[in-house]
Design an enzyme around this catalytic site. Structure first.
Site, PDB file in Angstrom:
ATOM      1  N   LYS A 155      64.541  37.220 116.683  1.00  0.00           N
ATOM      2  CA  LYS A 155      63.816  36.082 118.068  1.00  0.00           C
ATOM      3  C   LYS A 155      62.568  36.039 117.600  1.00  0.00           C
ATOM      4  CE  LYS A 155      68.320  37.259 120.117  1.00  0.00           C
ATOM      5  NZ  LYS A 155      69.446  36.193 119.621  1.00  0.00           N
ATOM      6  N   CYS A 156      61.770  35.990 116.693  1.00  0.00           N
ATOM      7  CA  CYS A 156      60.751  35.855 116.997  1.00  0.00           C
ATOM      8  C   CYS A 156      60.180  33.712 116.708  1.00  0.00           C
ATOM      9  CB  CYS A 156      60.131  36.379 115.705  1.00  0.00           C
ATOM     10  SG  CYS A 156      58.288  36.267 115.259  1.00  0.00           S
ATOM     11  N   GLY A 157      59.116  33.821 117.113  1.00  0.00           N
ATOM     12  CA  GLY A 157      58.520  32.461 117.017  1.00  0.00           C
ATOM     13  C   GLY A 157      57.990  31.921 115.910  1.00  0.00           C
ATOM     14  N   THR A 197      60.658  33.476 113.104  1.00  0.00           N
ATOM     15  CA  THR A 197      61.837  33.198 112.338  1.00  0.00           C
ATOM     16  C   THR A 197      62.102  32.472 111.400  1.00  0.00           C
ATOM     17  OG1 THR A 197      62.510  34.844 114.477  1.00  0.00           O
ATOM     18  CG2 THR A 197      64.355  34.064 112.952  1.00  0.00           C
TER      19      THR A 197
END
Length: 174
Positions: free
Chosen positions: A47-49, A51
């Site tokens: 859920k990371c920018g 990803t």
């Protein structure tokens, strides 16, 4: 050397191959299984920018170099704004179903602090980052040679495809 506990003070590990980690199902895996392969070790999050771009490019690199002695070892980590909230199995399912990851996705670990996984303590000791050894964010990458020594460390903002020239050189293709 006993491996899950290779953070022993009496002798420091000299290679990533001295460690045992758990896979996404909790089974122990000796990293000596990867001896003779060039490794890219990455702390991942779903859920990371970063990803989408990282997983997409990691899959591209793996597809291109897996038959030439290259392996990616992905370690889900939830230490950065809780961006890997599920369990190890859900992290593996996410990477494999959404990004067709065919490389190993291991059990969730901690990469910083007193409870950091021993393998990450080793990686950070081998190559510090710009502001010290601490992992700053998701998708920090360590390129590890065939003997198990860290060649280079890359921060989050270095896209996996930007590492390709280092991979080629280490595989003797440059």
């Amino acid at each position: 050397m006993g491996i899950g506990a290779s953070s022993s003070q009496s002798s420091s590990p000299s290679s990533i191959h001295e460690f045992t980690v758990k896979d996404a199902k909790g089974k122990e895996v000796s990293l000596s299984n990867f001896r003779g392969k060039l490794l890219l070790v990455v702390n991942v999050a779903s859920k990371c920018g970063y990803t989408n771009s990282n997983y997409t490019q990691l899959t591209q690199l793996y597809s291109k170099y897996k038959d030439k002695g290259f392996e990616i070892l992905a370690f889900p980590c939830n230490q950065f704004l809780h961006q890997e909230p599920g369990d190890s199995h859900s992290a593996q399912h996410f990477a494999c179903s959404r990004f067709q990851a065919q490389y190993p996705i291991f059990a969730k670990i901690r990469v910083n602090g007193k409870d950091a996984a021993p393998v990450y303590k080793f990686l950070k000791a081998q190559k510090s980052g710009f502001l010290g050894s601490r992992i700053k964010w998701n998708f920090t990458k360590f390129l590890v040679d065939k003997e198990g020594h860290v060649i280079q460390r890359f921060g989050t903002t270095t896209p996996p495809l930007a590492i390709e020239k280092y991979i080629k050189k280490a595989l003797g293709e440059a």
